[in-house]
Design a protein around this motif. Structure first.
Motif, short mmCIF file in Angstrom:
data_model
loop_
_atom_site.label_atom_id
_atom_site.label_comp_id
_atom_site.label_asym_id
_atom_site.label_seq_id
_atom_site.Cartn_x
_atom_site.Cartn_y
_atom_site.Cartn_z
N HIS A 129 5.67 -10.09 -3.24
CA HIS A 129 6.19 -8.98 -2.45
C HIS A 129 5.97 -7.75 -3.26
CE1 HIS A 129 9.27 -6.32 -0.82
NE2 HIS A 129 9.03 -7.19 0.31
N GLN A 130 6.25 -7.40 -4.68
CA GLN A 130 5.99 -6.35 -5.02
C GLN A 130 4.31 -6.07 -4.99
OE1 GLN A 130 7.56 -7.35 -9.01
NE2 GLN A 130 9.22 -6.45 -8.70
N GLN A 173 0.89 0.84 -0.29
CA GLN A 173 0.98 2.27 -0.80
C GLN A 173 -0.25 2.98 -1.57
OE1 GLN A 173 4.31 2.17 -3.70
NE2 GLN A 173 5.89 1.99 -2.24
N SER A 174 -1.19 2.09 -2.11
CA SER A 174 -2.28 2.73 -2.79
C SER A 174 -3.42 2.95 -1.82
CB SER A 174 -2.70 1.80 -3.95
OG SER A 174 -3.15 0.46 -3.18
N GLN A 175 -3.29 2.37 -0.60
CA GLN A 175 -4.50 2.51 0.29
C GLN A 175 -3.87 3.62 1.56
OE1 GLN A 175 -5.54 -1.28 2.03
NE2 GLN A 175 -6.31 -1.97 0.10
#
Length: 54
Positions: free
Chosen positions: A13-14, A21-23
């Motif tokens: 999940h993390q 978030q990074s894309q």
């Protein structure tokens, strides 16, 4: 030593949250694809004109 399976990279999940978030979301049409299509069409038109002039 403990018997717990401890994943040093974190939970699935993390990781999924990090990957999302990074894309950054892209908006608008893909410019590279449009330029490529226009270039291919230009080559086809030039080749067709060259063949008709022979």
């Amino acid at each position: 030593m403990s018997q717990n399976a401890n994943d040093p990279a974190g939970t699935t999940h993390q990781f999924q949250r990090f990957a999302q978030q990074s894309q950054p979301e892209k908006s608008g049409p893909p410019v590279g694809m449009i330029v490529g299509i226009v270039a291919v069409l230009a080559v086809v038109v030039i080749a067709a004109l060259a063949l008709t002039m022979l």
